[in-house]
Write a protein that holds these residues in place. Structure first.
Motif: not given
Length: 525
Positions: A118-127
């Protein structure tokens, strides 16, 4: 790939978590481990992770203290805290520090993977969002010089100002002060032996743009027209207009001196109170740049005497030469720009509109004769009526330039002949399209298009055909070996030459040569 740092004082916990992530989260890469808060701070600075799983209860610097310290230098990293304590006090501290999520010890593998995912997915979206913003900013930075050039065009050249002019100004940003002046930067050849090339002027213009940040004053750079670049310079600081103008001129001369085989001369117009009044400063800058023999290589309009201003009209013969050169290149727009610049000079010295119209008509007659000598069908230029304003004269003159030659007829027959002769003379050498284009001072794309339109083939096919004809002639007229002929006509590989020859002629070179000598043998027998 998301970069993850694992922080826990228990080795077995770190190892287990790393194995779970490596086996179940392919988009996450564990880049390091730390066993306490101090190691975590050092590793975070060294490894620059995107995500940190942080144990709270550790000796020395605990997890929350480490998070606070890491946050000071890395605002974007996300944290997942790992703790055996599920208390309200802990939750308050974690929220205050911007912790993204947390896991309780011990956690099932599915919970660990779900939380990390869940956190990795959010980081990808931010990147992705940040990458998109960077791309937009880079595109905007590339567009700003084009927008500024368009602004200069509209403000200085009597163009019909577009409705979006104010929006364009908002886009590039209006400098604090609206006062400014115009500079015209004229490029002349360093020596008469050197020949002006379009690519060299383009390179000089690119270097002007690259060195622009070295000029302290805000400046909008116009496009290169002929050998001149106009620029709107805005006042900046407490120094006087004269001091700032001279300082900028000297700086430009210093950074651009003898670049690309050109020498710079700068004409400086008077101070305008607002950007909408810059046209007068532009005309003054043109007049100030007419006499380029001054040793200082810059001139302020305010330094000219009235007698000097009155004699500027007779110096426009240099502009007339540029009109002819631009037309010879097939550049109708460039010719029109030069004509308009001449009219600006006439207006600046106070010459009557009628007299200016007559001078322009004489130039157009010379242009039409030159085009006729190049083998083109030319429409006779004439003004249908006497113009009553300089704005009208500019518009009518541009129209006459574009009407001299019918659309599609800007074909330089002498240019085509020059290229053919050059290829035939240098066919044995390594000939690139860029090299051919340089010999006639043209853009390679334009040369390629010209070949296709008038020879029905591209330049490489033309070159190949000529080389094969040379080879056939050498086979018939000399006793040279096929290997010698291969190198003489411009090929380095006999096998490749043989394939090309067979493709075009229908026979291998050896078979073709036998066919040539067979009639002779029969005759002797």
């Amino acid at each position: 790939m998301i970069r993850l740092l694992i922080v826990d004082d228990e080795h077995i916990e770190r190892t287990a978590l790393q194995r779970i992530i490596e086996e179940g989260s392919p988009d996450v890469k564990v880049v390091g481990q730390a066993s306490n808060g101090r190691e975590a701070i050092e590793a975070a600075e060294r490894l620059q992770p995107d995500l940190i799983t942080m144990d709270i209860k550790m000796p020395g610097i605990n997890g929350l203290q480490a998070i606070e310290k890491i946050r000071e230098t890395n605002k974007t990293v996300k944290f997942i805290v790992v703790t055996a304590f599920d208390t309200f006090e802990f939750a308050q501290q974690a929220i205050k520090l911007g912790v993204y999520d947390y896991m309780l010890k011990p956690s099932r593998i599915s919970v660990v993977l779900e939380t990390i995912g869940r956190v990795a997915s959010e980081i990808k979206n931010i990147q992705l969002e940040l990458a998109s913003r960077r791309s937009e900013q880079e595109l905007l930075l590339k567009m700003i010089p084009l927008v500024e050039a368009d602004l200069v065009e509209q403000l200085l050249f009597d163009c019909v100002q577009s409705a979006s002019l104010s929006e364009l100004i908002d886009l590039v940003g209006m400098p604090t002060g609206r006062e400014g002046f115009v500079m015209t930067m004229q490029f002349t050849q360093v020596s008469e032996e050197s020949s002006t090339r379009i690519r060299d002027l383009d390179m000089a213009y690119m270097q002007l743009n690259e060195r622009l940040p070295e000029i302290s004053n805000p400046m909008w750079l116009g496009k290169m027209s002929g050998n001149q670049v106009p620029a709107i310079v805005f006042m900046d600081g407490e120094f006087s207009y004269r001091a700032q103008a001279i300082s900028i001129a000297k700086k430009w001369l210093q950074v651009m001196d003898d670049r690309c085989g050109f020498r710079l001369f700068i004409g400086i117009g008077g101070l305008s109170k607002d950007i909408w009044d810059m046209r007068k400063s532009y005309q003054e800058a043109l007049l100030a740049s007419m006499d380029r023999t001054l040793p200082a290589r810059y001139c302020l309009y305010e330094n000219l005497t009235q007698d000097q201003i009155q004699t500027m009209g007779i110096l426009t013969f240099e502009m007339e030469k540029t009109v002819l050169e631009e037309m010879r290149r097939g550049n109708l727009e460039g010719s029109g720009d030069q004509i308009v610049r001449m009219i600006d000079v006439f207006e600046g010295i106070g010459q009557g509109v009628g007299m200016s119209q007559q001078r322009i008509f004489e130039v157009l007659i010379v242009v039409s004769r030159m085009l006729q000598e190049m083998g083109m069908e030319v429409n006779t230029p004439y003004f249908p009526y006497a113009t009553t304003s300089y704005m009208q004269l500019r518009a009518e003159s541009r129209l006459l330039i574009h009407n001299l030659i019918s659309l599609g007829e800007v074909v330089e027959t002498d240019l085509l002949q020059t290229m053919k002769q050059y290829i035939q003379k240098h066919a044995h050498e390594d000939l690139s399209l860029e090299r051919i284009a340089a010999t006639v001072d043209r853009n390679p794309f334009y040369v390629s298009k010209l070949f296709k339109e008038h020879f029905g083939m591209n330049y490489i096919d033309f070159l190949t055909d000529y080389r094969i004809e040379m080879a056939k002639q050498l086979m018939q007229e000399t006793d040279k070996s096929l290997k010698e002929i291969t190198f003489e006509v411009g090929y380095n590989d006999p096998n490749y030459f043989s394939r090309v020859f067979k493709k075009l002629v229908g026979y291998a070179p050896t078979d073709y040569r036998k066919m040539l000598i067979r009639p002779t043998n029969k005759k002797h027998s």
